[in-house]
Design an enzyme around this catalytic site. Structure first.
Site, mmCIF file in Angstrom:
data_model
loop_
_atom_site.group_PDB
_atom_site.id
_atom_site.type_symbol
_atom_site.label_atom_id
_atom_site.label_comp_id
_atom_site.label_asym_id
_atom_site.label_seq_id
_atom_site.Cartn_x
_atom_site.Cartn_y
_atom_site.Cartn_z
ATOM 1 N N ASP A 120 46.181 33.101 49.141
ATOM 2 C CA ASP A 120 44.874 32.770 48.587
ATOM 3 C C ASP A 120 43.795 32.871 49.669
ATOM 4 O OD1 ASP A 120 43.646 31.431 46.092
ATOM 5 O OD2 ASP A 120 42.940 30.129 47.723
ATOM 6 N N GLU A 163 45.014 38.109 48.796
ATOM 7 C CA GLU A 163 44.007 37.925 47.750
ATOM 8 C C GLU A 163 42.637 37.756 48.399
ATOM 9 O OE1 GLU A 163 42.249 34.756 46.822
ATOM 10 O OE2 GLU A 163 41.811 35.093 44.764
ATOM 11 N N LYS A 186 43.120 27.232 34.902
ATOM 12 C CA LYS A 186 42.954 26.639 36.227
ATOM 13 C C LYS A 186 42.692 25.140 36.118
ATOM 14 C CE LYS A 186 39.694 29.485 37.700
ATOM 15 N NZ LYS A 186 38.720 30.123 38.619
#
Lengths: 702, 702
Positions: free
Chosen positions: A419, A448, A561
């Protein structure tokens, strides 16, 4: 830039560490060499950082090699896995403009190295000049004498089997003769040549003479480093899902066991990496509410990226998902289906993470004693504290983070989706990835980083296996072609492996919001066929989830999320069947498992894009042509002008294209062909090109 | 590829030899740096070989510089001539896609070096975040406090003049305030800013804070080498003539005194380098006859490239040309007119050269004891023996050849045209050019290598000042544009300085044979305006000599290579007036003295080519637009679509183009303009663009 060692006073062998290539014992005129070796590819940062390849690949090595004058050159690649001491040799072939190339089969996982070696080919030069002079009608008696001397010198080094051949050759040269004289005996058999001219021109004889020491003035390139990952690093099919939404019962938080129950569904669709967002305890302080609200309501589960609570941090499991035992069973059940479980590495902490109290020195404190939350002004992430990678205690922090990765590797995880790596120092990643790879070369890291191009490239250079891309926002033909050229047709291709996602939990583009089923099919085919690695965020994708939180936002409405969702996998509108079909085609066609041969073909309609990929091996070629309608609302038609050379179709030869989606076959002849695609049916063709000649006829790799 | 030193455990200062840039005494978190520096330009072979620049140039340095996260960076170039110990600093500016740049004025001749230095700009980052948070309506009280701490820390390093400014700033930050508060006093005056916001954003304050040690995490690129030649290396105008044809009296062999008599003529045409083919004794053995016949007749003078006879070799003068005294007078008379005399370096020998008997070991002998003549099978040059650069006695040979160059330098020669350098080893040239330059940095070497692109490029890389090119054979618009992009728009531009020749004694293209006066004018304008350096082979060129030896040949009929010619310089058809006019324009317009700003403009007629060059300095811009008719027989007309940005013309602003050849002025408005060019009159426009705004309005170099 690797340049050969031609400067006076420098040695000619470029290898400083590791095993030496066989030392040349040829007499040389001095400490300089005539050939120059430049622009070796693949190569990253002058060869110091590894270019990427994978086990089972045929690595294409190229270099500009040339010398002064008109002499013929001999060029070869020397290659070895780092842990082997033995170099293998691969003769290179001359192409256009002094560019030489060969392919090197990559068999071992881990680091490899290669170098290019070039010599003046004295025998080859002599053959060339002899034949040119003879053809010009000049007297070649002295030339034949020169050749006889060369062969006699080589004989001194020859083994018995070769002696017979060379003695026969020497006897021919020792007496005045015509190059076109017929030959027989051992020389004719060994070179498979009916005349002296053809024997002299045979590649086998030329290589033997080089081996026997007749070439000279050796130049060696700098050593180039390459890393061979396992095949899944190059060719992978990702499925992202939130485990807490895996429960089939509305109202119940999903568990690892629920995910195990989904594995057959995922495997049927043809995915081989199952990526789970963070599975750790979630913080309470400043927890986000539904749709990312600054304040949460009781019962809101919070964002999984707000990692850490009283139950633990990055090495703990969110209790509602299950136990380490459950997780172990999930990893094993996935492995049974050829699926790797990928975890999310988000190196940040909720205010409730144990690190915040146990290691306050790992966070940057402000003059008032507070820790600044993650922020990209004016945006703020109140539920997340960033770590301070530059604190005085950075060594301990970095070490802890490496420990997190090794901890999950010990629990069977071999793939990580990282991330926001671009908000942590490059030096940290280069160190961490290097440390992990040293003992676990099979671990895959997906970067990412949705940020600026140079930063995304740098992360790939320093070791990330695969990278998210701008594909999600590249929608027009011009954008797609330009971007694909950047990824597959420039130096970037040596180290940056793209992974294409039509949507992610963070990105629902306006195209996907408005394009309907046509957009989902079209973007899916583009992702799955333009890039050897791609992924979807499911089940939202196959169920065509497309409503945004608000106008102008790329956030999903009711985003997973921030809340637990329930998905109806049996919905008849699900694209899971189509997805499974495309993934089967990807598995059956090696052409779609690589990016390097991508070629775009002209279409006289801006709404239709056409491209091909070809995979060529000694056993044959696999060629795929994909045509996609980029207009998600209307049928579009047009004429394609195919570059037949890229399809291995000989000019003037009819060929058959087999649509692997519909099983229809079309007989085509020549480059210009008509296509029509309707988004209401299927907005794409995936053609296999049939009846193409084998590589023997086409000059593919030897 | 220069990468910054970001790897854990490496030091951050990249300079191994020579003076160190000022060592940073900032506290750093460890032995790693956050910024990454890549793709520094100009740079040749990773910075090891020098890129080329010249005295008086503004060297543009660029680099990709970026770091993790969102922090602001500070980037600068540190530069020094090799022989100076003091580095100068040049702040860089951020352009698109993380590309930073600045210009470095080059003042000293000889080798220079530079490196790029980057730091995380803590103060700049703080300013950016403060203003973003303030604009978003967030509470910035703690942020102001953070800023006050930073300024207080800087104060400790500040000199008294700066203390007043920083104390005022600190006082503002110490109490809660609005960034838009008006300021005055020393802070307002020093930053020239009416508000706190503008003061904080001022470049001057930002630079001061970096100087006072508030930036950190220093990265330094590898050192990049650059060589600054004298201006004539970049901008030169060559005239080639055979001195033996300089006699005004038919039947008399020309002399150096005759050449002195021609100097005013050459100077009037605006040439500044006078290049003479070899002036040495010519061999008798196998002397070539007229038109290159294998056998010569009595009285045939032979080819000047068949160097060496009983009178001596490379350090002797052909007796019929004159004495060393005469040569000295020629060199001085030329210098008086700003003209350098260039000699031909042809490292080969006639069979009568003293070396053949005194140093047989410098030649390759065949088994029958003969020396092979120069040859490119089936072509043979019976009057020339090549030297063997790889003989066991190569050191003595190389040394002798260096001696030849130094000998002529001692006789006042500062420019050499090197014959066929590509048939001698690269290592030899790199050594020889390096040795000469060490003591004579002002000497210019022009590479006469008409061979494959990689070889021509390598010769430029290893030290040749200028290079012959393929210009002579590039005739269509597409060919010219593609080739100019290769020369001026790729890495090649950093080290390869083209020198354009419409004809040479070896090359009379079919275009020049058939194109008449139009071809001579058109090709002349192309050579003189596309390339800062060009040359003509005269008087053949200005007298439009265009008859080939035979059909399909590029050799001149009655070539001066094999016979003495007499030229009528007063011929009314002579182009000398036009040539002088174009050369005056070149001298008056700096735009034509560089190649880097070349820009092609679209024309809707394939027979018309249009391009511009611009030279921008703090004093103003010089912009030239050239339009040439490539059809030598017919008038052609069309519409040009000018890229007004390349001309420094603001959109919507009318401008005047002044044709420097005809003195006509045209008022143009917007990009689309009509042109018509007739080869029977003058097939070209050379426009100066007038009434363009100064660089201050256009973002030129600071």
């Amino acid at each position: 830039m690797a340049t050969s060692q031609t400067v006076l006073g420098r040695g000619a062998s470029g290898e400083a560490e590791g095993g030496q290539p066989e030392a040349s014992d040829r007499a040389r005129p001095g400490e300089w060499a005539r050939p120059v070796i430049e622009h070796v590819t693949p190569r990253v940062d002058g060869g110091l950082r590894p270019a990427k390849t994978s086990v089972g690949e045929l690595l294409r090595v190229e270099a500009d090699v040339f010398a002064d004058g008109h002499d013929e050159l001999w060029c070869e690649v020397r290659h070895r896995p780092d842990r082997s001491r033995a170099w293998t040799r691969h003769p290179m072939r001359l192409g256009l403009n002094d560019r030489w190339s060969c392919v090197v089969p990559i068999e071992a996982e881990g680091p490899h190295r290669f170098l290019v070696r070039a010599l003046v080919d004295v025998f080859g030069t002599w053959v060339h000049d002899l034949l040119a002079r003879s053809d010009a009608g000049l007297d070649v008696r002295v030339d034949l004498e020169v050749g006889a001397v060369l062969v006699t010198r080589a004989l001194a080094q020859a083994k018995s089997t070769e002696r017979v051949v060379l003695e026969a050759l020497r006897d021919h040269l020792a007496s005045p003769c015509d190059p076109d004289v017929a030959i027989g005996g051992e020389l004719g058999r060994w070179t498979n040549a009916p005349s002296l001219r053809q024997a002299l021109s045979s590649a086998r004889l030329r290589a033997l003479m080089v081996d026997l020491g007749t070439a000279r003035s050796e130049a060696v390139s700098e050593t180039v480093h390459v890393v061979a990952d396992r095949p899944k690093a190059r060719f992978s099919t990702w499925y992202e899902m939130f485990p807490r939404s895996a429960s089939p019962e509305p109202g119940r938080h999903g568990t690892f066991d629920d995910v195990i129950g989904r594995l057959d569904y995922v495997a049927r669709m043809g995915f081989d990496i199952l990526y789970l967002p963070p599975i750790h305890p979630i913080g309470r302080t400043a927890r986000k509410g539904r749709n990312g609200a600054v304040h949460s309501e009781p019962g809101d589960p919070g964002s999984p990226w707000a990692i850490g609570g009283p139950e633990g941090g990055h090495c703990a499991i969110h209790p509602e998902l299950g136990t380490f035992d459950d997780f172990g069973r999930l990893v094993r059940a996935a492995a049974d289906r050829g699926i790797d479980v990928a975890l999310d590495l988000a190196f940040q902490a909720s205010p409730d993470h144990p690190w915040v109290t146990e290691h306050p020195e790992w966070f940057a404190h402000r003059p008032d004693g507070s820790i600044k939350c993650a922020e990209n002004p004016p945006k703020r992430y109140e539920d997340i504290f960033p770590l301070d990678f530059e604190s005085t205690e950075w060594r301990a922090l970095w070490s802890e983070l490496l420990g997190v990765v090794l901890f999950w590797i010990d629990h069977g995880v071999t793939v990580f989706r990282v991330d926001n790596p671009h908000t942590k120092p490059f030096a940290f990643w280069e160190w961490l990835l290097g440390e992990v790879r040293r003992t676990h070369p099979h671990v895959i890291f997906l970067s990412e980083a949705f940020t600026r191009p140079r930063i995304m490239e740098e992360l790939a250079k320093i070791g990330f296996t695969q990278s998210y891309t701008y594909f999600t926002w590249r929608t027009t033909k011009w954008e797609l072609e330009t971007y694909m050229h950047e990824l597959t047709g420039t130096d970037v291709a040596a180290y940056f492996r793209p992974n294409f996602w039509p949507t992610t939990p963070d990105i629902l583009t306006s195209e996907m919001q408005e394009g309907g089923r046509g957009a989902f099919l079209s973007r899916f085919v583009l992702a799955a066929t333009l890039s050897a690695s791609y992924g979807i965020y499911g089940p939202a994708f196959e169920l065509q989830e497309h409503v945004a939180r608000e106008l102008g936002s790329e956030e999903f409405q009711a985003s997973e999320k921030y809340e637990v969702r329930v998905w109806d996998l049996e919905d008849p509108r699900s694209l899971s069947g189509f997805i499974g079909q495309v993934n089967r085609i990807r598995h059956e066609h090696a052409a779609l498992q690589f990016n390097d041969s991508l070629c775009f073909h002209a279409v006289d309609n801006e709404q239709i894009i056409a491209y091909s990929k070809a995979h060529r091996t000694p056993a044959g070629s696999d060629v795929i042509v994909v045509v996609v309608n980029l207009d998600h609302h209307n049928a579009q038609s047009g004429w394609i002008s195919l570059d037949l050379d890229a399809l291995d179709v000989a000019p003037g030869t009819p060929y058959v294209v087999h649509d692997l989606l519909t099983d229809a076959r079309y007989s085509w002849d020549g480059p210009h062909n008509f296509v029509k695609l309707d988004p209401a049916v299927v907005p794409a063709h995936i053609f296999s090109v049939e009846s193409t000649p084998g590589p023997a006829d086409r000059g593919g790799p030897p």
